[in-house]
Motif scaffolding. Structure first.
Motif, short mmCIF file in Angstrom:
data_model
loop_
_atom_site.label_atom_id
_atom_site.label_comp_id
_atom_site.label_asym_id
_atom_site.label_seq_id
_atom_site.Cartn_x
_atom_site.Cartn_y
_atom_site.Cartn_z
N ALA A 1 -4.22 13.93 -7.83
CA ALA A 1 -4.67 12.73 -7.12
C ALA A 1 -4.85 11.57 -8.09
O ALA A 1 -5.31 11.75 -9.23
N ALA A 2 -4.47 10.39 -7.65
CA ALA A 2 -4.68 9.19 -8.45
C ALA A 2 -6.17 8.86 -8.45
O ALA A 2 -6.93 9.31 -7.60
N SER A 3 -6.58 8.06 -9.41
CA SER A 3 -7.99 7.67 -9.49
C SER A 3 -8.32 6.72 -8.33
O SER A 3 -7.44 6.10 -7.73
N SER A 4 -9.61 6.59 -8.04
CA SER A 4 -10.03 5.70 -6.96
C SER A 4 -9.63 4.26 -7.25
O SER A 4 -9.28 3.50 -6.34
N THR A 5 -9.65 3.88 -8.52
CA THR A 5 -9.23 2.52 -8.90
C THR A 5 -7.76 2.31 -8.59
O THR A 5 -7.37 1.29 -7.99
N GLU A 6 -6.92 3.25 -8.98
CA GLU A 6 -5.47 3.14 -8.75
C GLU A 6 -5.17 3.10 -7.26
O GLU A 6 -4.32 2.32 -6.80
N ARG A 7 -5.86 3.94 -6.47
CA ARG A 7 -5.60 3.98 -5.03
C ARG A 7 -6.02 2.66 -4.36
O ARG A 7 -5.30 2.13 -3.51
N SER A 8 -7.17 2.15 -4.74
CA SER A 8 -7.66 0.92 -4.12
C SER A 8 -6.73 -0.26 -4.44
O SER A 8 -6.42 -1.07 -3.56
N LEU A 9 -6.29 -0.35 -5.68
CA LEU A 9 -5.42 -1.46 -6.07
C LEU A 9 -4.05 -1.34 -5.43
O LEU A 9 -3.45 -2.34 -5.01
N ALA A 10 -3.54 -0.11 -5.34
CA ALA A 10 -2.24 0.10 -4.71
C ALA A 10 -2.30 -0.27 -3.23
O ALA A 10 -1.38 -0.91 -2.69
N ARG A 11 -3.38 0.10 -2.57
CA ARG A 11 -3.53 -0.23 -1.15
C ARG A 11 -3.64 -1.73 -0.96
O ARG A 11 -3.02 -2.31 -0.06
N SER A 12 -4.42 -2.39 -1.81
CA SER A 12 -4.59 -3.84 -1.70
C SER A 12 -3.26 -4.56 -1.91
O SER A 12 -2.99 -5.58 -1.27
N SER A 13 -2.43 -4.03 -2.78
CA SER A 13 -1.14 -4.66 -3.06
C SER A 13 -0.19 -4.56 -1.88
O SER A 13 0.66 -5.43 -1.67
N ARG A 14 -0.34 -3.49 -1.08
CA ARG A 14 0.56 -3.30 0.07
C ARG A 14 0.21 -4.23 1.22
O ARG A 14 1.07 -4.54 2.06
N LEU A 15 -1.05 -4.66 1.30
CA LEU A 15 -1.49 -5.48 2.44
C LEU A 15 -1.38 -6.96 2.11
O LEU A 15 -1.78 -7.40 1.04
N ASN A 16 -0.83 -7.71 3.04
CA ASN A 16 -0.65 -9.13 2.81
C ASN A 16 -0.84 -9.90 4.12
O ASN A 16 0.07 -9.91 4.94
N PRO A 17 -2.02 -10.45 4.37
CA PRO A 17 -3.15 -10.61 3.45
C PRO A 17 -4.02 -9.36 3.41
O PRO A 17 -3.96 -8.52 4.31
N PRO A 18 -4.85 -9.21 2.36
CA PRO A 18 -5.74 -8.04 2.25
C PRO A 18 -6.77 -8.02 3.38
O PRO A 18 -7.14 -9.06 3.92
N ASP A 19 -7.24 -6.83 3.71
CA ASP A 19 -8.26 -6.72 4.75
C ASP A 19 -9.66 -6.64 4.11
O ASP A 19 -9.81 -6.68 2.88
N THR A 20 -10.66 -6.52 4.97
CA THR A 20 -12.05 -6.50 4.50
C THR A 20 -12.29 -5.32 3.56
O THR A 20 -12.98 -5.46 2.54
N ARG A 21 -11.73 -4.17 3.91
CA ARG A 21 -11.93 -3.00 3.07
C ARG A 21 -11.42 -3.25 1.65
O ARG A 21 -12.08 -2.89 0.68
#
Length: 320
Positions: free
Chosen positions: A114-134
């Motif tokens: 599993a990737a680290s929580s930091t890597e997962r959060s940043l990867a998810r944020s990069s996929r969303l455009n614009p980012p959501d509240t989470r």
């Protein structure tokens, strides 16, 4: 319009974005169930660092993928890979976690560590455009934990800062750079690619439970993170242009009430010009074409699984 909000970490987060107690409990149950079913494949489950309730799905990492697939199939979990692939979402192995026939959540099964929580959060944020509240809350938590924002992509930081500003925060604004991409004009969102659809129409007489069924489908698909669009309309709705035309004709003919009202008051359809002969046929054709145009317009804007609360034949059948 006033929107209720909750203060989370100094941000005014709309209550609709905050997971309910029921959702948090359901996601925790889904996580425990996933780890229990996939136990022989040595699973580790990843959810949002804000809590399982903030997660839209579960990421599970296993050492033996074929064994995990066997276990998931044996648990009668629904394989979602085919429908997600059709909708244009890349997925290797996705299932709907069920418990006593109820859909709990979607699980993505991956092989490896599993990737680290930091890597997962940043990867998810990069996929969303614009980012959501989470995404905003997760990155703010990472920054509070020591994340060096200057190491991140400037465009990502700009989008996160813009989303944070809408919630009343300024923590990320200080890290926006001159090289960041401009915000979309007029406050519009960034364009998203059009994806294929899956269209589903429910057929049945009035009162048979179509709306109840479609509501249940929409809720279940939402739990799986599958975008869903509900379309409900019928002939005679949203006739703005035709209504204006009809009012002018009634005014010209010096008629005070609509044909529909006269029918409701007990008049025979044979006495109403818009219900018989050539005029009736033309009006019926215009109403039907307006209905089909309305359906087409809504469908073109829809995403994911498009659910029609009323089948075309049922809708046109009501004209009689």
């Amino acid at each position: 319009m006033n929107v209720e909000s909750q203060n989370i970490g100094g941000l005014e987060v709309p209550t609709t974005d905050v997971p309910s107690t029921e959702r948090s409990q359901r996601m925790e149950h889904a996580k425990a169930l996933a780890l229990g079913v996939l136990g022989p494949a040595n699973p580790t489950a990843s959810t949002s660092p804000l809590g399982a309730g903030w997660s839209s799905d579960l990421d599970v990492y296993v050492s033996d993928l074929p064994r995990a697939i066997e276990l998931a199939s044996g648990a009668d979990w629904a394989d979602l890979s085919a429908i997600l692939k059709h909708l244009g979402y890349p997925n290797e192995c996705s299932y709907a976690i069920t418990d006593d026939s109820a859909i709990l959540a979607k699980v993505d099964i991956n092989v490896g560590k599993a990737a680290s929580s930091t890597e997962r959060s940043l990867a998810r944020s990069s996929r969303l455009n614009p980012p959501d509240t989470r995404s905003v809350l997760e990155v703010r938590r990472l920054v509070a934990g020591g994340l060096d924002v200057t190491t991140l992509d400037s465009g990502l930081v700009a989008r996160l800062a813009a989303a944070e500003a809408e919630l009343g925060g300024t923590t990320l604004a200080a890290f926006r750079t001159l090289g960041s991409p401009p915000d979309p004009p007029n406050g519009s969102s960034y364009p998203r690619p059009r994806r294929p659809q899956v269209r589903l129409a429910i057929s049945g007489v009035d009162g048979s439970g179509k709306s109840t069924l479609t509501g249940s489908l929409e809720e279940s698909l939402g739990r799986l993170g599958i975008p869903t669009t509900m379309i409900w309309t019928r002939p005679g709705m949203r006739l703005e242009l035709l209504d204006r035309l009809a009012r002018r004709i009634r005014k010209f003919r010096k008629e005070d009430t609509t044909g529909l009202r006269r029918l409701a008051e007990g008049a025979s359809s044979e006495t109403i010009s818009s219900r018989k002969g050539l005029i009736g046929w033309v009006w019926l054709m215009l109403v039907s074409l307006a209905y089909l145009s309305d359906i087409r317009g809504q469908t073109r804007k829809a995403e994911g699984v498009v659910i029609f609360d009323r089948h075309l034949l049922d809708a046109l059948g009501t004209i009689d």
